[in-house]
Design a protein around this motif. Structure first.
Motif, PDB file in Angstrom:
ATOM      1  N   VAL A 431       0.833  -1.200   0.000  1.00  0.00           N
ATOM      2  CA  VAL A 431       0.000   0.000   0.000  1.00  0.00           C
ATOM      3  C   VAL A 431       0.870   1.253   0.000  1.00  0.00           C
ATOM      4  O   VAL A 431       0.624   2.211  -0.744  1.00  0.00           O
ATOM      5  CB  VAL A 431      -0.955   0.013   1.208  1.00  0.00           C
ATOM      6  N   LEU A 432       1.920   1.256   0.824  1.00  0.00           N
ATOM      7  CA  LEU A 432       2.830   2.401   0.865  1.00  0.00           C
ATOM      8  C   LEU A 432       3.478   2.635  -0.502  1.00  0.00           C
ATOM      9  O   LEU A 432       3.596   3.784  -0.966  1.00  0.00           O
ATOM     10  CB  LEU A 432       3.915   2.177   1.923  1.00  0.00           C
ATOM     11  N   GLN A 433       3.895   1.571  -1.146  1.00  0.00           N
ATOM     12  CA  GLN A 433       4.504   1.697  -2.466  1.00  0.00           C
ATOM     13  C   GLN A 433       3.494   2.227  -3.480  1.00  0.00           C
ATOM     14  O   GLN A 433       3.821   3.036  -4.350  1.00  0.00           O
ATOM     15  CB  GLN A 433       5.069   0.350  -2.912  1.00  0.00           C
ATOM     16  N   ASP A 434       2.248   1.767  -3.335  1.00  0.00           N
ATOM     17  CA  ASP A 434       1.166   2.234  -4.187  1.00  0.00           C
ATOM     18  C   ASP A 434       1.008   3.753  -4.063  1.00  0.00           C
ATOM     19  O   ASP A 434       0.874   4.469  -5.065  1.00  0.00           O
ATOM     20  CB  ASP A 434      -0.130   1.541  -3.774  1.00  0.00           C
ATOM     21  N   TYR A 435       1.052   4.246  -2.838  1.00  0.00           N
ATOM     22  CA  TYR A 435       0.900   5.679  -2.602  1.00  0.00           C
ATOM     23  C   TYR A 435       2.088   6.464  -3.154  1.00  0.00           C
ATOM     24  O   TYR A 435       1.928   7.574  -3.665  1.00  0.00           O
ATOM     25  CB  TYR A 435       0.741   5.956  -1.107  1.00  0.00           C
ATOM     26  N   GLU A 436       3.278   5.900  -3.042  1.00  0.00           N
ATOM     27  CA  GLU A 436       4.469   6.567  -3.557  1.00  0.00           C
ATOM     28  C   GLU A 436       4.401   6.716  -5.075  1.00  0.00           C
ATOM     29  O   GLU A 436       4.850   7.724  -5.632  1.00  0.00           O
ATOM     30  CB  GLU A 436       5.730   5.777  -3.180  1.00  0.00           C
ATOM     31  N   GLN A 437       3.839   5.735  -5.742  1.00  0.00           N
ATOM     32  CA  GLN A 437       3.845   5.706  -7.202  1.00  0.00           C
ATOM     33  C   GLN A 437       2.648   6.414  -7.819  1.00  0.00           C
ATOM     34  O   GLN A 437       2.598   6.597  -9.041  1.00  0.00           O
ATOM     35  CB  GLN A 437       3.895   4.252  -7.688  1.00  0.00           C
ATOM     36  N   ALA A 438       1.662   6.807  -6.996  1.00  0.00           N
ATOM     37  CA  ALA A 438       0.476   7.485  -7.518  1.00  0.00           C
ATOM     38  C   ALA A 438       0.837   8.935  -7.837  1.00  0.00           C
ATOM     39  O   ALA A 438       0.947   9.772  -6.942  1.00  0.00           O
ATOM     40  CB  ALA A 438      -0.650   7.423  -6.496  1.00  0.00           C
ATOM     41  N   ASP A 439       1.047   9.232  -9.137  1.00  0.00           N
ATOM     42  CA  ASP A 439       1.552  10.548  -9.508  1.00  0.00           C
ATOM     43  C   ASP A 439       0.615  11.339 -10.417  1.00  0.00           C
ATOM     44  O   ASP A 439       0.991  12.383 -10.944  1.00  0.00           O
ATOM     45  CB  ASP A 439       2.923  10.421 -10.172  1.00  0.00           C
ATOM     46  N   ASP A 440      -0.614  10.825 -10.646  1.00  0.00           N
ATOM     47  CA  ASP A 440      -1.605  11.593 -11.396  1.00  0.00           C
ATOM     48  C   ASP A 440      -2.990  11.210 -10.894  1.00  0.00           C
ATOM     49  O   ASP A 440      -3.139  10.335 -10.035  1.00  0.00           O
ATOM     50  CB  ASP A 440      -1.479  11.357 -12.908  1.00  0.00           C
TER      51      ASP A 440
END
Length: 466
Positions: A431-440
Motif C-alpha cells: 500500500v505504501l509503495q502504491d501511494y508513492e507511485q500514484a503521480d496523477d
C-alpha cells in the motif's frame, strides 16, 4: 506529515495496540505449566457453520475491552448440480464506456450467456441516458443466439442513469422471481450517476427496495471514476458482492465468479445477532452495518454460496468481578433461509471469559487467531482513513495511517509469531509503495479504490469482495 496529525495517529495506534494485545506484555507462565489453546465455539444446524472466538478468554477484574470474532462458512457441495438462476446483467454504456471498456463489457456478457443453460433465465439491460433491454428469457440454444445478437447491437451513448438501469433489471427479474430460489442483478458501471436519481441516498434506497423483494444485487466498478463507496454500499445493502477492476478485460472473470456464487447459493437472508448480557456493552462492529435494539445487536450479511467465508469482528466492553468465576460475554445467534433444506435455520453459541487476578495469565491465554483477526479489522479502519486522506491530497497523512498499521502488526507478532502476520505486513508495504507511485489523478483514484477493497477484506468481507 502534519505534526499534530502524526501525534494523534501515533496515540490512536498505541491505544488500538493495547486493545488488541492486552498490553502491557508480560512474561508467559513457567514452562512447567503449559497453557491450553483456547477453544473456539462451533455451531451448525444447516448449510452455514459459525465459529466464534474471544481475543481474551481470561480477563482481570474491572472493565476490559476484548474482541469477538465470528467466522461463517458455507457448506461445500462437491459434484452437485448448481441451482438455476434468474439473472439480469445491467451494463453501463454511457459515453465514458466507449471503445475498449464497452468492447470488454460486451465480451463478458457473451461469455456469461455461454455459461447458462435452459434452466436459467437472463435479461440484458444497458443504460446511458435512457435504458434499453432484452427481457428475461430461458437460456435455450435459440434464445442464447438471440441474446448474443442483442449484445452485438449495444453501442455507447449518453450519460449515466444508474437508477433507471437498476429499475429495469428489477422488473425483468421480478417477472419470474417466484419460480427461482436465486434471483440476482449484476450491475456494472465505470462512472457516477449523472442523470435520473443522482444522490447516493436515493440510489441506495433503490437497492434496498430491490433486496426487500428477495433479489440480490452485486456491483462491479470498472476504472477509476466510479463512486466506490456507493458501489460497495449497493453490494452491502443488496446482500451481494463488490468488485473493483482497473482493466475491463477482467470483466468476464468477475461475471463468471458472480454467476458461480449465485448458482451455488446455500443461504439467504443471513443475519448474525449478538445478545449482550447485563454489564457488557458494544464498542463497535468493525466494517459492517449493525443495528442495536436494547441488548440485541443485529448484523445483516450477504447471501452465501458453497464454501463462502465471511468474518465479523466486534469490540465489546466486559466487567469482570470475582476472580475464579466466569463472566458471560455474549450469546450469538445466526438465522437464515437454508436453500438446501428450503427452511429457516437458527444456530446459537455463547462465549464467556474467566476472571483472574494474574495479568500474565490474561496474556498467556490470549487467542492467537482472534488476535490476528482483530488486528486486521483494526487495520482496515486505518486503511479507510488513509484512502480518505489520499483523496483529499494528504499523501503523507495517508502513509502515516498505513505505518500505524505496520506498528499494529509488529505488536501482534509478539503474541502470535512473526510468520502469522508476515503477509499482512507485506500488504501494508505494498500500500505504501502504491501511494508513492500514484503521480496523477488516474493512478491516485486507482490507489484509493485498491485501498478500500483491501479494507473490506480486512474487515472480514473475504469472499464477497472480488
Amino acid at each position: 506529515m502534519n505534526k499534530t496529525v502524526a501525534f494523534v495517529s501515533l496515540a490512536a495506534g498505541l491505544a488500538l495496540t493495547a486493545l488488541v494485545l492486552g498490553l502491557p506484555r508480560l512474561a508467559p507462565p513457567h514452562p512447567a505449566s503449559p497453557v491450553p489453546t483456547p477453544r473456539p465455539a462451533t455451531a451448525s444446524n444447516g448449510s452455514l457453520t459459525m465459529t466464534s472466538r474471544l481475543s481474551h478468554p481470561y480477563i482481570t477484574p474491572g472493565s476490559a475491552d476484548l474482541f469477538v470474532t465470528v467466522d461463517l462458512t458455507g457448506v461445500e457441495l462437491p459434484g452437485t448440480r448448481r441451482t438455476p438462476v434468474n439473472l439480469a446483467v445491467v451494463i453501463d454504456r454511457s459515453g465514458s464506456m466507449s471503445g475498449y471498456k464497452l468492447q470488454q463489457a460486451k465480451q463478458a456478457a457473451r461469455h456469461l450467456v455461454g455459461l447458462l443453460g435452459p434452466e436459467d433465465r437472463l435479461a440484458i439491460v444497458h443504460y446511458g441516458s435512457d435504458v434499453k433491454s432484452l427481457p428475461a428469457l430461458p437460456a435455450t440454444p435459440s434464445n442464447r443466439e438471440r441474446m448474443l445478437q442483442y449484445i452485438e447491437g449495444i453501442w455507447d451513448d449518453g450519460g449515466t442513469n444508474i437508477g433507471a438501469g437498476l429499475h429495469a433489471g428489477r422488473s425483468h427479474v421480478t417477472a419470474s422471481r417466484g419460480d427461482y430460489a436465486v434471483n440476482r442483478i449484476i450491475l456494472m458501471s465505470d462512472g457516477q450517476a449523472t442523470e435520473g436519481i443522482t444522490d447516493d441516498a436515493g440510489l441506495t434506497e433503490v437497492v434496498k427496495n430491490i433486496r426487500a423483494e428477495g433479489i440480490t444485487v452485486s456491483a462491479i466498478g470498472v476504472g477509476t471514476d466510479f463512486n466506490e463507496d456507493l458501489m460497495q454500499g449497493f453490494a452491502e445493502y443488496g446482500a451481494g458482492a463488490y468488485g473493483f477492476l482497473e482493466d475491463a478485460g477482467q470483466l468476464a472473470t468477475l461475471f463468471q465468479k458472480d454467476l458461480q456464487q449465485a448458482t451455488t447459493s446455500v443461504a439467504r437472508g443471513v443475519e448474525l445477532s449478538f445478545e449482550l448480557p447485563e454489564g457488557v456493552s458494544l464498542g463497535e462492529v468493525l466494517g459492517y452495518r449493525a443495528h442495536q435494539e436494547g441488548r440485541t445487536v443485529r448484523v445483516p450479511l450477504p447471501d452465501f454460496s458453497a464454501g463462502q467465508v465471511e468474518r465479523v469482528v466486534a469490540r465489546l466492553t466486559v466487567v469482570g468481578t470475582k476472580p475464579g468465576s466466569a463472566v458471560d460475554v455474549t450469546g450469538l445467534k445466526l438465522t437464515y433461509t437454508d436453500l438446501l433444506k428450503d427452511a429457516g435455520v437458527e444456530s446459537a453459541a455463547s462465549l464467556s471469559a474467566m476472571v483472574t487476578e494474574r495479568r500474565e495469565e490474561v496474556v498467556a491465554r490470549q487467542d492467537k487467531d482472534a488476535t490476528v483477526y482483530a488486528t486486521r479489522a483494526l487495520s482496515a479502519k486505518n486503511l479507510k482513513l488513509a484512502a480518505q486522506a489520499l483523496r483529499e491530497g494528504r499523501r503523507e497523512d495517508a502513509k502515516g495511517y498505513v505505518m500505524q498499521n505496520q506498528a499494529l502488526f509488529h505488536e501482534a507478532s509478539a503474541v502470535v509469531s512473526p510468520a502469522a502476520v508476515q503477509a499482512d505486513l507485506a500488504e501494508q508495504q505494498a500500500v505504501l509503495q502504491d501511494y508513492e507511485q500514484a503521480d496523477d489523478d488516474e493512478s491516485m483514484g486507482a490507489a484509493i479504490k485498491r485501498t478500500k477493497s483491501r479494507a473490506a477484506k480486512s474487515f472480514g468481507k473475504i469472499t464477497s469482495t472480488y
